[in-house]
Design a protein around this motif. Structure first.
Motif, PDB file in Angstrom:
ATOM      1  N   GLU A  56       1.033  -1.172  -0.202  1.00 55.47           N
ATOM      2  CA  GLU A  56       0.057   0.081  -0.118  1.00 55.47           C
ATOM      3  C   GLU A  56       1.070   1.176  -0.088  1.00 55.47           C
ATOM      4  OE1 GLU A  56      -0.906   3.420   2.177  1.00 55.47           O
ATOM      5  OE2 GLU A  56      -0.248   1.416   3.338  1.00 55.47           O
ATOM      6  N   GLN A  61      -0.215   7.196  -6.489  1.00 57.19           N
ATOM      7  CA  GLN A  61      -1.292   8.344  -6.960  1.00 57.19           C
ATOM      8  C   GLN A  61      -2.463   7.371  -6.733  1.00 57.19           C
ATOM      9  OE1 GLN A  61      -0.682   9.241 -11.036  1.00 57.19           O
ATOM     10  NE2 GLN A  61       0.355  11.104 -10.777  1.00 57.19           N
ATOM     11  N   CYS A  62      -3.669   8.067  -6.183  1.00 59.95           N
ATOM     12  CA  CYS A  62      -4.706   7.519  -6.064  1.00 59.95           C
ATOM     13  C   CYS A  62      -5.994   8.661  -6.625  1.00 59.95           C
ATOM     14  CB  CYS A  62      -5.205   7.075  -4.646  1.00 59.95           C
ATOM     15  SG  CYS A  62      -5.048   8.423  -3.551  1.00 59.95           S
ATOM     16  N   THR A  63      -7.013   8.102  -7.156  1.00 64.75           N
ATOM     17  CA  THR A  63      -8.125   8.843  -7.420  1.00 64.75           C
ATOM     18  C   THR A  63      -9.347   9.158  -6.176  1.00 64.75           C
ATOM     19  OG1 THR A  63      -8.064   7.841  -9.629  1.00 64.75           O
ATOM     20  CG2 THR A  63     -10.193   9.218  -9.208  1.00 64.75           C
ATOM     21  N   CYS A  65      -8.869   8.450  -2.529  1.00 66.59           N
ATOM     22  CA  CYS A  65      -7.721   8.287  -1.825  1.00 66.59           C
ATOM     23  C   CYS A  65      -8.323   7.751  -0.175  1.00 66.59           C
ATOM     24  CB  CYS A  65      -6.877   9.083  -1.413  1.00 66.59           C
ATOM     25  SG  CYS A  65      -6.170   9.850  -3.035  1.00 66.59           S
ATOM     26  N   LEU A  68      -7.651   3.957   0.352  1.00 65.36           N
ATOM     27  CA  LEU A  68      -6.308   3.883   0.450  1.00 65.36           C
ATOM     28  C   LEU A  68      -5.839   4.054   1.976  1.00 65.36           C
ATOM     29  CD1 LEU A  68      -3.335   3.128  -0.879  1.00 65.36           C
ATOM     30  CD2 LEU A  68      -3.259   5.420  -1.240  1.00 65.36           C
ATOM     31  N   TYR A  69      -6.076   5.424   2.378  1.00 68.66           N
ATOM     32  CA  TYR A  69      -5.789   6.078   3.569  1.00 68.66           C
ATOM     33  C   TYR A  69      -6.446   4.980   4.861  1.00 68.66           C
ATOM     34  CZ  TYR A  69      -4.395  10.074   1.020  1.00 68.66           C
ATOM     35  OH  TYR A  69      -3.819  10.843   0.258  1.00 68.66           O
ATOM     36  N   HIS A 128     -10.047   1.249  -5.609  1.00 70.33           N
ATOM     37  CA  HIS A 128      -8.607   1.270  -6.082  1.00 70.33           C
ATOM     38  C   HIS A 128      -8.609   1.582  -7.567  1.00 70.33           C
ATOM     39  CE1 HIS A 128      -8.788  -2.311  -8.401  1.00 70.33           C
ATOM     40  NE2 HIS A 128      -9.449  -2.927  -7.561  1.00 70.33           N
ATOM     41  N   ASP A 129      -7.441   1.931  -8.026  1.00 67.40           N
ATOM     42  CA  ASP A 129      -7.114   2.372  -9.438  1.00 67.40           C
ATOM     43  C   ASP A 129      -6.627   1.239 -10.432  1.00 67.40           C
ATOM     44  OD1 ASP A 129      -7.986   4.856  -8.949  1.00 67.40           O
ATOM     45  OD2 ASP A 129      -5.796   5.752  -8.626  1.00 67.40           O
ATOM     46  N   GLU A 134      -1.493  -1.728  -5.778  1.00 61.33           N
ATOM     47  CA  GLU A 134      -2.660  -1.734  -5.170  1.00 61.33           C
ATOM     48  C   GLU A 134      -3.551  -3.080  -5.086  1.00 61.33           C
ATOM     49  OE1 GLU A 134      -4.648   2.622  -5.731  1.00 61.33           O
ATOM     50  OE2 GLU A 134      -4.585   1.223  -7.376  1.00 61.33           O
TER      51      GLU A 134
END
Length: 178
Positions: A56, A61-63, A65, A68-69, A128-129, A134
């Motif tokens: 992780e 980059q993330c669209t 986020c 992810l966080y 996720h992207d 990821e």
């Protein structure tokens, strides 16, 4: 002759914790408190949550986020909590604290971490992207959550298997018809 001179040569003020083959740090560390299956599960929890966290962290980059966080927080917390429980089982703190409290803490930490890790993995998989890092983090997250939950079910099984103490029968001190 004073007593200090008599006993000084035969006694030690602070004898070391280990004599014989195990000395130094190895004398304080043991893996015998956990059964083999549970030890393997604890090590898998540690490794898989660390791998999920590392994968992780590689994401640049993330669209969306939020997932992810959240996954980052949960995977790091899972790694630290599993490391803490493994350390507690392996060092003399386990003997100094009530073992029932350690097992109870392990029980609640394991089920809580497993459920939150599962939710974080699902949430991250929905946001996720589709990068390789990821996808790897998601796979390790699901694997870690299943290992945490399987450890929980093994603890439940062991708890049900152990004999329960019987309640003592009540003694009657006065007659019932009085």
């Amino acid at each position: 002759m004073e007593n200090g001179a008599v006993y000084r040569s035969t006694t030690e003020a602070h004898p070391g914790p280990a004599r014989g083959a195990r000395s130094g740090l190895a004398a304080y560390f043991t893996l015998r408190r956990l059964k083999r299956t549970r030890l393997i599960l604890k090590l898998l929890q540690l490794v898989l949550s660390l791998l999920a966290f590392i994968c992780e962290e590689v994401v640049s980059q993330c669209t969306l986020c939020g997932g992810l966080y959240f996954f980052e927080f949960v995977s790091c917390s899972a790694f630290l909590l599993s490391l803490l429980m493994l350390i507690v089982y392996c060092i003399p703190v386990y003997d100094k604290v009530d073992p029932a409290k350690v097992k109870s803490s392990d029980f609640y930490i394991t089920v809580g971490t497993g459920l939150v890790f599962l939710v974080a993995s699902i949430f991250f998989s929905l946001t996720h992207d589709s990068t390789t890092a990821e996808l790897a983090a998601i796979v390790f997250g699901f694997l870690a959550s299943f290992v945490f939950l399987s450890d929980f079910f093994i603890m439940v099984y062991e708890k049900r298997k152990e004999p329960r103490p019987r309640k003592p029968e009540a003694t009657v001190s006065e007659p019932l018809n009085a």
